[in-house]
Design an enzyme around this catalytic site. Sequence first.
Site, short mmCIF file in Angstrom:
data_model
loop_
_atom_site.label_atom_id
_atom_site.label_comp_id
_atom_site.label_asym_id
_atom_site.label_seq_id
_atom_site.Cartn_x
_atom_site.Cartn_y
_atom_site.Cartn_z
N ASP A 73 0.78 -1.23 0.12
CA ASP A 73 -0.03 0.02 -0.08
C ASP A 73 0.97 1.09 -0.05
OD1 ASP A 73 -2.41 -1.43 0.13
OD2 ASP A 73 -2.31 -1.61 2.18
N TYR A 113 7.04 -9.61 6.95
CA TYR A 113 6.96 -8.14 7.20
C TYR A 113 7.92 -7.76 8.54
CZ TYR A 113 3.69 -7.61 3.48
OH TYR A 113 2.96 -7.31 2.25
#
Length: 411
Positions: A156, A215
């Site tokens: 994003d 992540y």
Amino acid sequence: MASRVYVHYHHADACSKARWNARETFRFMYDRPWQHVLDFYSNAVEGKLPVLDLFQPKKYLVHDEGITDGMPLETELETCTRRDGRSGRWERVNFKIILSYNGTSFDGWQKQPDLHTVQGVVEKSLGGFVDEKKAQLLKKKCKPLEGRVLVAGRTDKGVSALNQVCSFYTWRKDIEPIEVEDAINKDSSGKLRVVSISKVSRSFHPNFSAKWRRYLYIFPLDGTEPLSEGGKNHENFIFDENREKQRNGVILSEDDELEIEETNKGLQVVEKPSDFSVSKVDQLLQKLQGKVLSYKMFARDTKAARNEGPPTECFMYHARAAEIRLSCSDYVEGRRVMCVELVANRFLRKMVRVLVATSIREAAAGADNDALLKLLEASCRRATAPPAPSEGLCLFDVGYTDFDPQISLIS
């Protein structure tokens, strides 16, 4: 057909009065010195800062050892051309590209009209390497001369990546990896860098071939202001004034009112914690390891109950949190930050950011260690916290072999 009934999840544990509401959680997340985290990612993307040196003992990546994901490179290249003489897609050359980019410089990965995206920059750079047949087809359709890339996972807006994996194929045989690397680096204006590039099997797909993604989320701990002062609104917190109401000088909203108690002496604002324990966040996250769970309550912009499309179940290989220090000119010992490491076979939209924010909220409230597991049983996403800022999130790497716990950054 009867409509599905969603019941709001009620926190009925002993720490329910101490739990931040959505407004307070949002304010705690954003009222942070995020600039030094952005500077850290910027230096890491440019290759000025070895990220693995932040973790002790010294860690390594599979890429650093010269091992390709999957089969050896020689075996991969042998499969690029069929021995039975078939042409077409069997003759194409497939390139595996590992990218590093600063999320604040782009409007996300996916190419969109009039937006500066990572995919847009990369595909424009690859326009000179498409074969003649495809170039003529694009010209006939009045489309720009661009390549087409596949990616391991779309990020994003604001989310950085240090080892994002994508692939590009062409039928041209005269292209060397160094030419592709130079073309991308030339057009990226220093905000995007090619970490490595190699020729791989035609069957390689950066998304479908991946077995896990990792992540990192870096959350600043130093230089914060108090969560609230008597319940007063923070100037940086955006809300709808039409939905506000005020009691005895305390600003409240209809959806996220401060927890209050009516006493004989009048209105009393319940004091809530202003900080959290990193070790508590670690304990909460560890309960997710080694389990296949549905994370639909931690997803955003995704239907809570899917009848079509990919499932909401994910397998979490590794979920840990630890306090580390980022090098900073203002602090001799470095800035104190919390680093969250999450490794799973797949992630849902905004799942990492919601998990981090909810873990911090539950840790501050002193919830039980299985609080995140209990929230998975909720039927309304309001039970979880709003997403943490995208500035702290980074796609660290993608794996194409079975996950080895030995390469975990936080142990």
